[in-house]
Design an enzyme around this catalytic site. Structure first.
Site, PDB file in Angstrom:
ATOM      1  N   SER A 171       4.801  -7.029   0.192  1.00 16.64           N
ATOM      2  CA  SER A 171       3.757  -6.051   0.494  1.00 16.64           C
ATOM      3  C   SER A 171       3.461  -5.228  -0.754  1.00 16.64           C
ATOM      4  O   SER A 171       4.048  -5.452  -1.811  1.00 16.64           O
ATOM      5  CB  SER A 171       4.213  -5.127   1.629  1.00 16.64           C
ATOM      6  OG  SER A 171       5.293  -4.317   1.190  1.00 16.64           O
ATOM      7  N   LYS A 172       2.565  -4.273  -0.608  1.00 16.76           N
ATOM      8  CA  LYS A 172       2.132  -3.481  -1.760  1.00 16.76           C
ATOM      9  C   LYS A 172       3.283  -2.753  -2.443  1.00 16.76           C
ATOM     10  O   LYS A 172       3.227  -2.485  -3.634  1.00 16.76           O
ATOM     11  CB  LYS A 172       1.067  -2.462  -1.327  1.00 16.76           C
ATOM     12  CG  LYS A 172      -0.279  -3.120  -1.041  1.00 16.76           C
ATOM     13  CD  LYS A 172      -1.314  -2.097  -0.631  1.00 16.76           C
ATOM     14  CE  LYS A 172      -2.636  -2.798  -0.329  1.00 16.76           C
ATOM     15  NZ  LYS A 172      -3.649  -1.848   0.182  1.00 16.76           N
TER      16      LYS A 172
END
Length: 466
Positions: free
Chosen positions: A241-242
């Site tokens: 994820s980010k």
């Protein structure tokens, strides 16, 4: 004779081409290209609120950077909505689907009651077998008649046989009350009409396969070969994820990773061919097969990516490397090289590419070839240009003016000068690097002098000597 292989990549244009999507596209591309098959691209833009032209452009640009060329035109799923609705009505006409008039409130009430009583919350519509004579003049959805007994077996090339009891499947909605098709119907119709033989996608879609098979079977269509690949996790073992950093393919291009290295690394994320780590595109196309894909999530590791990228930079032809370096500068919004700088960069490639893992590293090593006089030394290099060192450079310059400008002769001239001064060549290297490049870490002094040529090299030495 087996039918020609047809694979597809079908992203939703709601953002950039993330690394997981890029790997899915790569696996589909490799499988098709390695078998003389067809690789198609479909943009699943049915979510009109979130789909944007900018996101579609970003996906296409990311694929172009990765070199994942597709066959035929890009297909818009939204543009095919009428065809999707047509299939729903065919199923309705054949008795394999039905009109359901249950309201959202009724469905919610049913689920709340079932939850309170500890029953299954799977909605069973009272309209499944209702006499059409009893149908009200009211909005309705079209639902498929799911099998209610036995089991559905997903024969998956990665996950093995996955069995789902049919009493766990609901009568899935095909057409909403406003007549628009749902995603699950659109995917099946598009894959069938496009002739897709192999559906290679993330294992987060595995449960969808059982529901999609209902449509294939109700229409009498061939079910494709399923291959649900594990997701990519970050170094901490959690879904990528980010928080793990850059996610978009274009971000990696702007960070300076070569496309060949990224292709190699993505291919190794979840797939293996023996112990091979480094391989070419041709080898990947020849070797890639579904049975080499593991069931466990792969972990994204930047160090491994950088290591592979360095190996690819080292073996790339100089002209191609120059072009990709210039593409990196454009992608990262940096100033383009002049024609002279571009030619000088290519001439220097042979002594730059062995130890560079990314294009920023390559350009830092190329600083000597891209900069112009007066050379501004950085802090470390400036320390190597003290009064004594400047005096040595001043004495050295005349010795080089008459030297034949070959590596052998330059090595000979500098070694002889060091010996005459009662020192080792290593002691001269620091001041020479500072004078020629303005840096303390550079390619070899001899490589820099050969790339720069006699006139420029002597001019830089003279300036540094003061």
């Amino acid at each position: 004779m087996a039918a020609p292989v047809v694979t597809r990549f079908a992203p939703s244009p709601t953002g950039f081409l993330h690394i997981g999507g890029a790997r899915t596209a790569l696996f589909n591309w490799l499988y098709a290209r390695g078998r003389g098959g067809t690789f198609l691209l479909r943009i699943e833009d049915t979510d009109r609120a979130r789909s944007t032209p900018e996101a579609t452009a970003a996906i296409l640009q990311g694929m172009a950077w990765l070199g994942l060329d597709h066959d035929g035109e890009v297909i818009s799923q939204f543009a095919r909505a009428d065809r999707h609705a047509q299939v729903a009505h065919e199923l309705l006409a054949s008795g394999k689907a039905y009109k359901c008039f249950s309201t959202q409130e009724e469905i919610t009430e049913f689920r709340e009651a079932a939850r309170a009583e500890g029953r299954s919350t799977l909605f069973r519509s009272p309209w499944r077998d209702a006499d059409p004579e009893t149908h009200p003049d009211a909005p309705y959805v079209i639902r498929i008649k799911a099998p209610q007994e036995g089991a559905t077996v997903i024969r998956d090339q990665v996950q093995g046989d996955v069995t789902i009891r049919n009493d766990q499947l609901d009568d899935m909605v095909l057409l909403r009350s406003d007549g628009t098709p749902v995603y699950m119907l659109a995917v099946v119709v598009d894959d069938h009409d496009m002739g897709v033989t192999h559906v290679i996608r993330g294992d987060d879609h595995l449960n969808n396969a059982a529901r999609q098979m209902m449509i294939y079977q109700a229409m009498g269509w061939d079910v494709p070969v399923w291959a649900h690949i594990p997701l990519i996790h970050g170094p901490d073992g959690k879904k990528l994820s980010k928080r793990h950093g850059a996610l978009g393919a274009q971000e990696y291009q702007a960070m300076g990773y070569p496309a060949a290295g990224m292709r190699n690394y993505l291919a190794r994320l979840g797939w293996s061919h023996g112990d091979d780590e480094f391989f070419t595109d041709a080898q990947a196309r020849d070797w890639f097969d579904l049975d080499g894909i593991g069931k466990s999530p792969a972990r994204f590791d930047l160090k491994k990516l950088e290591n592979l990228c360095g190996q690819h930079i080292a073996v790339t032809e100089d002209a191609a490397l120059r072009q990709e370096t210039e593409a990196y500068l454009a992608a990262s919004g940096q100033t383009a090289l002049t024609e002279a700088q571009s030619a000088q960069l290519e001439a220097a490639m042979y002594c730059l590419k062995e130890r560079a893992r990314t294009f920023p590293e390559l350009l830092e090593k190329a600083h000597f070839a891209l900069t112009s006089r007066p050379i501004e030394p950085d802090e470390k290099a400036a320390k190597a240009l003290d009064t004594v060192s400047r005096g040595i450079l001043s004495e050295l310059t005349p010795h080089l003016q008459n030297a034949s400008w070959t590596r052998e002769n330059l090595e000979e001239a500098l070694s002889a000068f060091a010996e005459a001064k009662g020192t080792k060549f290593g002691k001269l290297a620091g001041p020479l690097r500072a004078a020629l490049a303005g840096r303390a870490v550079t390619p070899s002094v001899f490589d820099m002098m050969l790339v720069l040529g006699r006139e420029e090299s002597l001019a830089r030495l003279s300036e540094a000597a003061g």
